[in-house]
Design a protein around this motif. Structure first.
Motif, PDB file in Angstrom:
ATOM      1  N   ASP A  72       0.867  -1.179   0.000  1.00 48.21           N
ATOM      2  CA  ASP A  72       0.000   0.000   0.000  1.00 48.21           C
ATOM      3  C   ASP A  72       0.901   1.225   0.000  1.00 48.21           C
ATOM      4  OD1 ASP A  72      -2.221   1.602   0.075  1.00 48.21           O
ATOM      5  OD2 ASP A  72      -3.027   0.800   1.941  1.00 48.21           O
ATOM      6  N   THR A  73       0.305   2.391  -0.031  1.00 42.58           N
ATOM      7  CA  THR A  73       1.080   3.605   0.147  1.00 42.58           C
ATOM      8  C   THR A  73       1.243   3.854   1.648  1.00 42.58           C
ATOM      9  OG1 THR A  73       1.285   5.908  -0.558  1.00 42.58           O
ATOM     10  CG2 THR A  73      -0.887   5.187   0.181  1.00 42.58           C
ATOM     11  N   GLY A  74       2.297   4.579   2.027  1.00 44.17           N
ATOM     12  CA  GLY A  74       2.535   4.858   3.428  1.00 44.17           C
ATOM     13  C   GLY A  74       2.837   3.622   4.247  1.00 44.17           C
ATOM     14  N   ILE A  75       3.464   2.642   3.612  1.00 42.83           N
ATOM     15  CA  ILE A  75       3.660   1.339   4.233  1.00 42.83           C
ATOM     16  C   ILE A  75       5.092   1.137   4.717  1.00 42.83           C
ATOM     17  CG2 ILE A  75       4.442  -0.259   2.419  1.00 42.83           C
ATOM     18  CD1 ILE A  75       1.176  -0.629   4.409  1.00 42.83           C
ATOM     19  N   GLY A  76       5.963   2.117   4.432  1.00 48.02           N
ATOM     20  CA  GLY A  76       7.347   2.032   4.898  1.00 48.02           C
ATOM     21  C   GLY A  76       8.369   1.720   3.826  1.00 48.02           C
ATOM     22  N   LYS A  77       8.029   1.996   2.568  1.00 46.86           N
ATOM     23  CA  LYS A  77       8.977   1.719   1.478  1.00 46.86           C
ATOM     24  C   LYS A  77      10.267   2.516   1.647  1.00 46.86           C
ATOM     25  CE  LYS A  77       6.405   2.839  -2.058  1.00 46.86           C
ATOM     26  NZ  LYS A  77       5.204   3.282  -1.314  1.00 46.86           N
ATOM     27  N   THR A  78      10.140   3.769   2.047  1.00 54.06           N
ATOM     28  CA  THR A  78      11.338   4.599   2.178  1.00 54.06           C
ATOM     29  C   THR A  78      12.212   4.115   3.323  1.00 54.06           C
ATOM     30  OG1 THR A  78      10.129   6.523   1.330  1.00 54.06           O
ATOM     31  CG2 THR A  78      12.201   6.952   2.459  1.00 54.06           C
ATOM     32  N   THR A  79      11.593   3.781   4.445  1.00 56.37           N
ATOM     33  CA  THR A  79      12.357   3.266   5.585  1.00 56.37           C
ATOM     34  C   THR A  79      13.126   2.017   5.190  1.00 56.37           C
ATOM     35  OG1 THR A  79      10.808   4.160   7.209  1.00 56.37           O
ATOM     36  CG2 THR A  79      12.168   2.303   7.911  1.00 56.37           C
ATOM     37  N   VAL A  80      12.453   1.089   4.525  1.00 61.73           N
ATOM     38  CA  VAL A  80      13.099  -0.157   4.129  1.00 61.73           C
ATOM     39  C   VAL A  80      14.146   0.097   3.042  1.00 61.73           C
ATOM     40  CG1 VAL A  80      12.721  -2.404   3.041  1.00 61.73           C
ATOM     41  CG2 VAL A  80      11.186  -1.600   4.850  1.00 61.73           C
ATOM     42  N   SER A  81      13.843   0.966   2.078  1.00 63.95           N
ATOM     43  CA  SER A  81      14.812   1.276   1.021  1.00 63.95           C
ATOM     44  C   SER A  81      16.091   1.852   1.617  1.00 63.95           C
ATOM     45  CB  SER A  81      14.206   2.267   0.019  1.00 63.95           C
ATOM     46  OG  SER A  81      13.130   1.693  -0.682  1.00 63.95           O
ATOM     47  N   CYS A  82      15.946   2.764   2.562  1.00 64.87           N
ATOM     48  CA  CYS A  82      17.121   3.366   3.201  1.00 64.87           C
ATOM     49  C   CYS A  82      17.878   2.340   4.033  1.00 64.87           C
ATOM     50  CB  CYS A  82      16.701   4.552   4.062  1.00 64.87           C
ATOM     51  SG  CYS A  82      16.144   5.984   3.117  1.00 64.87           S
ATOM     52  N   ALA A  83      17.147   1.465   4.718  1.00 61.81           N
ATOM     53  CA  ALA A  83      17.809   0.405   5.484  1.00 61.81           C
ATOM     54  C   ALA A  83      18.586  -0.523   4.557  1.00 61.81           C
ATOM     55  CB  ALA A  83      16.777  -0.377   6.295  1.00 61.81           C
ATOM     56  N   LEU A  84      18.008  -0.846   3.400  1.00 65.16           N
ATOM     57  CA  LEU A  84      18.712  -1.663   2.408  1.00 65.16           C
ATOM     58  C   LEU A  84      19.991  -0.982   1.943  1.00 65.16           C
ATOM     59  CD1 LEU A  84      15.713  -2.916   0.241  1.00 65.16           C
ATOM     60  CD2 LEU A  84      17.330  -4.393   1.452  1.00 65.16           C
ATOM     61  N   LEU A  85      19.891   0.306   1.679  1.00 63.51           N
ATOM     62  CA  LEU A  85      21.074   1.051   1.241  1.00 63.51           C
ATOM     63  C   LEU A  85      22.167   1.019   2.297  1.00 63.51           C
ATOM     64  CD1 LEU A  85      19.248   4.097  -0.378  1.00 63.51           C
ATOM     65  CD2 LEU A  85      20.737   2.503  -1.598  1.00 63.51           C
ATOM     66  N   ARG A  86      21.773   1.229   3.563  1.00 64.70           N
ATOM     67  CA  ARG A  86      22.752   1.209   4.656  1.00 64.70           C
ATOM     68  C   ARG A  86      23.391  -0.179   4.785  1.00 64.70           C
ATOM     69  NH1 ARG A  86      23.808   6.512   6.410  1.00 64.70           N
ATOM     70  NH2 ARG A  86      21.842   7.638   6.686  1.00 64.70           N
ATOM     71  N   ALA A  87      22.555  -1.235   4.675  1.00 64.69           N
ATOM     72  CA  ALA A  87      23.071  -2.590   4.803  1.00 64.69           C
ATOM     73  C   ALA A  87      24.018  -2.937   3.653  1.00 64.69           C
ATOM     74  CB  ALA A  87      21.910  -3.582   4.856  1.00 64.69           C
ATOM     75  N   LEU A  88      23.669  -2.531   2.448  1.00 62.37           N
ATOM     76  CA  LEU A  88      24.526  -2.791   1.291  1.00 62.37           C
ATOM     77  C   LEU A  88      25.824  -1.994   1.376  1.00 62.37           C
ATOM     78  CD1 LEU A  88      21.726  -2.784  -1.428  1.00 62.37           C
ATOM     79  CD2 LEU A  88      23.145  -4.752  -0.810  1.00 62.37           C
ATOM     80  N   ALA A  89      25.733  -0.761   1.859  1.00 67.82           N
ATOM     81  CA  ALA A  89      26.930   0.063   2.032  1.00 67.82           C
ATOM     82  C   ALA A  89      27.861  -0.556   3.071  1.00 67.82           C
ATOM     83  CB  ALA A  89      26.538   1.482   2.440  1.00 67.82           C
ATOM     84  N   ALA A  90      27.266  -1.144   4.114  1.00 68.06           N
ATOM     85  CA  ALA A  90      28.067  -1.794   5.156  1.00 68.06           C
ATOM     86  C   ALA A  90      28.825  -2.997   4.610  1.00 68.06           C
ATOM     87  CB  ALA A  90      27.172  -2.218   6.318  1.00 68.06           C
TER      88      ALA A  90
END
Length: 220
Positions: A11-29
């Motif tokens: 849905d919208t407002g479901i946390g896509k940005t939070t998860v996308s940013c977490a993915l980016l941080r995890a991949l950067a790590a």
């Protein structure tokens, strides 16, 4: 050319940005050069599109807002309606070109969709067409709340019909009062093709580094 992932939600407002940013941080790590992309943003607040700002901050490659966000509209409404009000039409070819440019600069590009998977982006195409145009494996963010089983299974079915791979999914516990959370997650593990990448806990104080540590990217 870097590997990309397309992040969509139930849905919208479901946390896509939070998860996308977490993915980016995890991949950067893991030592990767990473870029977050928001092809279409709808909803400005205090002169900023906060999804775009968060993805930019989570990237470790020097890119501009315009590069990661080709289309930005003021009202928080469906992108095809926002584009109509602005006298524009969203062209997927423009987004494809922007993605190719970013992909040449990074090892991993995390593309955050807009709204749900089938939201219209212009008069004839939807978010599914955008994901198909980029030809990326999909990561589904499931907002854990009453009704999430149906929403998640319908989204997974739409992803399959689009001819795309569900690379994995993330359980985002957006409703702290939800009953039988573990049982719902177990049900989805049995029924979804993609692997569970992690469970993001409902905690407004949790930072992205903590969220990133909750993700298991071994299967990606």
């Amino acid at each position: 050319m870097g590997q990309g992932y397309f992040v969509t939600g139930t849905d919208t407002g479901i946390g896509k940005t939070t998860v996308s940013c977490a993915l980016l941080r995890a991949l950067a790590a893991q030592g990767h050069k990473v870029i977050g992309m928001k092809p279409i943003a709808a909803g400005v607040e205090n002169g900023k599109w906060h999804d775009v700002e968060q993805l930019l901050a989570a990237s470790n490659v020097n890119v501009t807002r315009q590069q990661i966000n080709p289309y930005a509209f003021d009202p928080p409404i469906s992108p095809h309606l926002a584009a109509q009000q602005a006298g524009r039409e969203i062209d997927l070819a423009v987004i494809q070109q922007a993605y190719q440019t970013l992909s040449a600069q990074a090892d991993r590009v995390v593309v955050e969709g807009v709204g749900g998977f089938l939201v219209p982006v212009n008069q004839h195409q939807t978010g599914a067409d955008l994901a198909r145009a980029l030809n990326l494996p999909v990561i589904l963010v499931v907002g854990m709340r009453l009704g999430c089983l149906n929403h998640a299974l319908l989204a997974a079915q739409a992803i399959k019909i689009a001819g795309l791979t569900l690379a994995g999914w993330v359980a985002n516990c957006i409703d702290p009062q939800m009953l039988a959370v573990a049982e719902n997650i177990a049900t989805l593990q049995q029924r979804l093709d993609g692997s569970l990448l992690g469970v993001v806990l409902f905690d407004s104080e949790m930072d992205l580094q903590e969220s990133a540590r909750l993700l298991d990217l071994v299967t990606l």
